[in-house]
Each structure stands twice: as C-alpha cells, then as structure tokens.
Motif scaffolding. Sequence first.
Motif, PDB file in Angstrom:
ATOM      1  N   GLN A 342       0.842  -1.196   0.000  1.00  0.00           N
ATOM      2  CA  GLN A 342       0.000   0.000   0.000  1.00  0.00           C
ATOM      3  C   GLN A 342       0.881   1.252   0.000  1.00  0.00           C
ATOM      4  N   LEU A 343       0.826   2.006  -1.084  1.00  0.00           N
ATOM      5  CA  LEU A 343       1.600   3.245  -1.206  1.00  0.00           C
ATOM      6  C   LEU A 343       0.854   4.375  -0.515  1.00  0.00           C
ATOM      7  N   LEU A 344       1.530   5.054   0.412  1.00  0.00           N
ATOM      8  CA  LEU A 344       0.941   6.189   1.111  1.00  0.00           C
ATOM      9  C   LEU A 344       1.541   7.481   0.569  1.00  0.00           C
ATOM     10  N   THR A 345       0.707   8.466   0.363  1.00  0.00           N
ATOM     11  CA  THR A 345       1.156   9.723  -0.255  1.00  0.00           C
ATOM     12  C   THR A 345       1.136  10.889   0.730  1.00  0.00           C
ATOM     13  N   ASP A 346       0.994  10.577   2.038  1.00  0.00           N
ATOM     14  CA  ASP A 346       0.881  11.651   3.034  1.00  0.00           C
ATOM     15  C   ASP A 346       2.232  12.163   3.527  1.00  0.00           C
ATOM     16  N   TYR A 347       3.318  11.620   3.012  1.00  0.00           N
ATOM     17  CA  TYR A 347       4.637  11.961   3.525  1.00  0.00           C
ATOM     18  C   TYR A 347       5.453  12.634   2.423  1.00  0.00           C
ATOM     19  N   PRO A 348       5.328  13.948   2.252  1.00  0.00           N
ATOM     20  CA  PRO A 348       5.965  14.659   1.139  1.00  0.00           C
ATOM     21  C   PRO A 348       7.482  14.441   1.098  1.00  0.00           C
ATOM     22  N   GLY A 349       7.985  14.192  -0.118  1.00  0.00           N
ATOM     23  CA  GLY A 349       9.427  14.058  -0.298  1.00  0.00           C
ATOM     24  C   GLY A 349       9.957  12.668  -0.064  1.00  0.00           C
ATOM     25  N   ARG A 350       9.137  11.774   0.508  1.00  0.00           N
ATOM     26  CA  ARG A 350       9.539  10.392   0.744  1.00  0.00           C
ATOM     27  C   ARG A 350       8.516   9.455   0.137  1.00  0.00           C
ATOM     28  N   GLN A 351       8.948   8.239  -0.116  1.00  0.00           N
ATOM     29  CA  GLN A 351       8.016   7.197  -0.545  1.00  0.00           C
ATOM     30  C   GLN A 351       7.781   6.272   0.640  1.00  0.00           C
ATOM     31  N   LEU A 352       6.518   6.039   0.968  1.00  0.00           N
ATOM     32  CA  LEU A 352       6.163   5.246   2.141  1.00  0.00           C
ATOM     33  C   LEU A 352       5.247   4.110   1.720  1.00  0.00           C
ATOM     34  N   ILE A 353       5.647   2.891   2.042  1.00  0.00           N
ATOM     35  CA  ILE A 353       4.885   1.707   1.643  1.00  0.00           C
ATOM     36  C   ILE A 353       4.601   0.836   2.851  1.00  0.00           C
ATOM     37  N   PHE A 354       3.340   0.430   2.996  1.00  0.00           N
ATOM     38  CA  PHE A 354       2.939  -0.578   3.977  1.00  0.00           C
ATOM     39  C   PHE A 354       2.887  -1.937   3.278  1.00  0.00           C
ATOM     40  N   ASP A 355       3.398  -2.962   3.928  1.00  0.00           N
ATOM     41  CA  ASP A 355       3.245  -4.306   3.380  1.00  0.00           C
ATOM     42  C   ASP A 355       3.178  -5.322   4.511  1.00  0.00           C
ATOM     43  N   PHE A 356       2.344  -6.330   4.295  1.00  0.00           N
ATOM     44  CA  PHE A 356       2.044  -7.348   5.312  1.00  0.00           C
ATOM     45  C   PHE A 356       3.177  -8.365   5.470  1.00  0.00           C
ATOM     46  N   ALA A 357       4.282  -8.185   4.771  1.00  0.00           N
ATOM     47  CA  ALA A 357       5.368  -9.179   4.768  1.00  0.00           C
ATOM     48  C   ALA A 357       5.791  -9.549   6.189  1.00  0.00           C
ATOM     49  N   HIS A 358       5.799 -10.852   6.467  1.00  0.00           N
ATOM     50  CA  HIS A 358       6.266 -11.335   7.771  1.00  0.00           C
ATOM     51  C   HIS A 358       6.869 -12.738   7.663  1.00  0.00           C
ATOM     52  N   SER A 359       7.240 -13.121   6.429  1.00  0.00           N
ATOM     53  CA  SER A 359       7.872 -14.416   6.200  1.00  0.00           C
ATOM     54  C   SER A 359       8.979 -14.228   5.164  1.00  0.00           C
ATOM     55  N   PRO A 360       9.971 -15.123   5.128  1.00  0.00           N
ATOM     56  CA  PRO A 360      11.054 -14.986   4.145  1.00  0.00           C
ATOM     57  C   PRO A 360      10.554 -14.881   2.705  1.00  0.00           C
ATOM     58  N   PHE A 361       9.577 -15.698   2.345  1.00  0.00           N
ATOM     59  CA  PHE A 361       9.055 -15.666   0.981  1.00  0.00           C
ATOM     60  C   PHE A 361       8.403 -14.325   0.679  1.00  0.00           C
ATOM     61  N   ALA A 362       7.658 -13.785   1.638  1.00  0.00           N
ATOM     62  CA  ALA A 362       6.986 -12.494   1.436  1.00  0.00           C
ATOM     63  C   ALA A 362       8.011 -11.370   1.287  1.00  0.00           C
ATOM     64  N   PHE A 363       9.091 -11.431   2.077  1.00  0.00           N
ATOM     65  CA  PHE A 363      10.125 -10.402   1.946  1.00  0.00           C
ATOM     66  C   PHE A 363      10.845 -10.509   0.604  1.00  0.00           C
ATOM     67  N   GLU A 364      11.069 -11.722   0.143  1.00  0.00           N
ATOM     68  CA  GLU A 364      11.694 -11.919  -1.163  1.00  0.00           C
ATOM     69  C   GLU A 364      10.864 -11.247  -2.255  1.00  0.00           C
ATOM     70  N   LYS A 365       9.548 -11.440  -2.196  1.00  0.00           N
ATOM     71  CA  LYS A 365       8.656 -10.804  -3.170  1.00  0.00           C
ATOM     72  C   LYS A 365       8.666  -9.287  -3.022  1.00  0.00           C
ATOM     73  N   LEU A 366       8.695  -8.825  -1.781  1.00  0.00           N
ATOM     74  CA  LEU A 366       8.653  -7.390  -1.523  1.00  0.00           C
ATOM     75  C   LEU A 366       9.892  -6.693  -2.095  1.00  0.00           C
TER      76      LEU A 366
END
Length: 499
Positions: A342-366
């Motif tokens: 989930q890309l959040l646009t409320d933080y000017p000048g930075r890119q902020l992403i939420f992701d549910f990753a909590h396993s090695p496979f999920a982090f690899e994809k992320l």
Amino acid sequence: MENLFKQSNVLETISFVVGPSPATVHSITYDSRKVTTNSCFICIKGQHVDGHQYIDSAIKNGAQVIVGSEKELMMDWYFKRPDRTFVVVHDSKKALASFASAFYQNKHKELALTGITGTNGKTTITAYIRSLINALGEPTASIGTAGVWDQYGKVNVETTTPTTPESSDLYTLFDQLRENKTTHVAMEATSIALEQGRLHGLQFDIAVHSNLRPEHLDFHNTMEHYRNAKLKLFQQANKAVVNLDDAGMSAAIINSFQGELWTYSIEQEATVMAQKLQTQQSGTSFDLIVHGKRYSVMAPIFGEHNVANLLAAVTTCMVKGYAIEEIIRCFPLVKGAPGRFQLLTDYPGRQLIFDFAHSPFAFEKLFHTIKPFSYKRLILLIAGIGVRPSYLRPEIAKAVEGKADEIVVTVDHPGDEDPETVMADVISGFINKPEHLHLVGERGEAIQKALSLADEGDLILITGICMENYQIVKGKRLPYDDLKHIHLFLEQDTKTTSA
C-alpha cells in the motif's frame, strides 16, 4: 426462531435431546458472554478453551438451550437444571454451523460464494475480486484478514478470528450482507478454518487456489496435513480456479477435482496468462492472454505476485460469465487490501509503503517488487510476532540482512511475551549484526522512529500487521492504528519545521 429443531440439517447433527420442548430461540452463540434470554449456547472446543466449561455462565445469562458433545457432562447439567433443554450432538463445530444456517433460514444460499485458499495472496485476491465485480455492476462483499467490506466500503463488525470467522459469526454476516442487497461474497478460506469446520455446510460456486508454502505447521504438523486441509475447500465447490505455477498444490487439485476447472499462469500455458511484465511508477503493464487471444493491459498493481493475484481474480470473473473485454475495462478500478503493498502519499518528499510481509518468501517478493522504484536509501521496519512460534522470528532477520540502509526492529502482537525477548529472537537471525539497527519494542513508536530516520528521496517500508486495528497484549485486543502514528509524526514534524 420456532422451527429451528425441525430443520433437516439440524436434526442430522443431533444424538439426543433431554429437557422441555425447545423454546423459541432468539440467538445462537458459542460465547457465554454474549448469551441473552432464550439464547442457544453451543459448546465448542478450541485450541485453548472448551465451551463446556462455561455452561453455568451461559445458563445464568439466560440460555434456554444448551448444545454440546460431552454426553455425561450434559446429562449432569440436565439433572441440575431440568428446566433447560440440553442437546447432545456428534460434533459441536458442525452443529454450530448447521444451527446458525437454520437460524438465519439458509439466507447464505441467496449469495454467490467464492472461496479463496492458499498460503500467500488470499487477502489480495479477495480484494481484487470484490473491486472487479463491483465495477462490473454486481454488489459484492469480501471477508478475510482485511476485515469485512461490502459494495459501499468497510463494514464495522467485531472480529473474533484473524481471517475466517467462526461459522455462526459467518452466517450472521451473510444475513447482514443479504439485507444490504449484496449478491456476491468473496472470502478467504484458511486451512485452520477448513480443518475446524467453520465452513461446514457451505457450498461455494467457485474455489480459488493461490499457492502452498510451509506455514501453520505448529497447527498442522506436516505439509501433507496442511495441503489436505486446504483441499477440503475444493470438495465444497462447483468450479475451481487453479494457479498452474504453484507446484505445492495445483496437481493435487487438478487430479481430484470433479467439476469445471480453469487455470491461470505467468510461466506456462493456461486458460488465462500474463507475459511481458513491465513495472512503472503507476503500476504494471503486461500482455494478458485469454484462450490464445492477446490484450495489452495496464493495472495499478505492483509485483509479479500481484499480477498472479490479478489473474486469479480475472479468471474468477470469467468463470462467473463476464466477458474479458468487460473485465479489462475495469482494471483502473482494481483495489488491493490495506497493508498489501500500500503506497501512502501523506509523507511529502519520501516514498512510504505498507506491506504485510512477515515471512522470508513475502520479503523476497517485496524486495523484488521495489526494484523499479527510484530512491536514495531504504528504511525498513520489521517485526517479530509474539503470538507465533519463536523459531519463525530469526528467519525474518535472515530474509532482510543486507537489504536496507536502516533497520528498525519491533514487535507485533506481543501476547504474553516480553517484547525484548521477541526482538532478541529476531536479531539472532542476523549473521552480521547491521551497523544501523534500532530496537523499539512498541510498534507505534517504532514507526515514528523509522519515519524520523528518513530524508528526502528515501523509501520507507513498514512491514508486519499494517492494516489490523488491534494488538494482542496479555490476552486482550487493544485498539491500535498504524496510520494514527504516522499522522502524529507528521503533525510533530510540521510543528518542528515551522518553528
């Protein structure tokens, strides 16, 4: 409901009944705290709690009918309270589903049900299906880890399980959704829910498969048991949608499923395919191939795994009878679940992403998904989960080592664990302890720490629970919101800058 005990699906669960003729039942529940006058209380056995231990509490709160599977205990209670009706059943979990279905007069049969199962991707596929079918003009809801959403938005309901509700809660939702004119429901079907009988008695129009990888082995013990639990969904479905790129489960479904079967793939020939994927700042473009015909498309999604998730949703829509041209026109309206890249646009000048990753496979994809992004430094927040087995925690550190410029370690759902212990378990997975490592036990404070480390042009990845609105602490669900802590930081940052 007066005729509850005359329903055939209820009768087949009953061994025998003692006590007065069952009175009119006003509600059905497995939680003694929710019992009111003339409730039917059903004693189910969980992993840690047995509902039979709460019969006294249920009676004090007004339960007129008590349903349970412990014959001797039920008879003991009948002799104590002959003014109550005691129903002995073969299986309390199945009885809960059958009684709830009958109580709501089988309203769920008026809904077109799609069940999604797999280790990864269930929540996103469910969200994609909901947004596509709504865009196609059919009022559609979704049920799962991201909560309950209908055609209007998120539905405010109490959650009692992380993903797939208990059967009686599920039938209550079906009744509410039907009253709200919903016609389709896409829902996550977890292996534990299938194994525990929460979906007993439901017949799905379509069962969708994403993938199978090691998870929940603390419950299932073996991969074979885990796979067999997920396969149960396809025994309750008329049609199937299968990911051919998944070696873990696709063959088992194809070899055993007796109904109409559709396939999707990125890597091989299938009913629905994707090729020539290209990621841009606004999403992913690719060639969509359906029955051999090629379409050049663009969707506001990121990552090959999400293209696969979209293929699952597209195939599901086609199974429902929608033309591919209609479906493609709805691609700009596709929406994922909160906290899933989930890309959040409320933080000017930075890119902020939420992701549910909590396993090695999920982090690899992320990490693969963020490759096309331009940024100066990567600020990463990771979390150990207190309510999950401790052996999973070091694997998170192993998966992220060397991937970020700053790493903030925190705790999700500490439960009964000391946050310091959880974080120590996580960082034990690093082969070489990172120089820029920050340990912050409270998640909200950790998020603010991650934001404070970022400069203009940096990318901030906040991983873990993300979209959940609570933290499990010492057996209690305490209200919590990631976005609240981001907004607090932004407010303070704005004041500091202004000063």
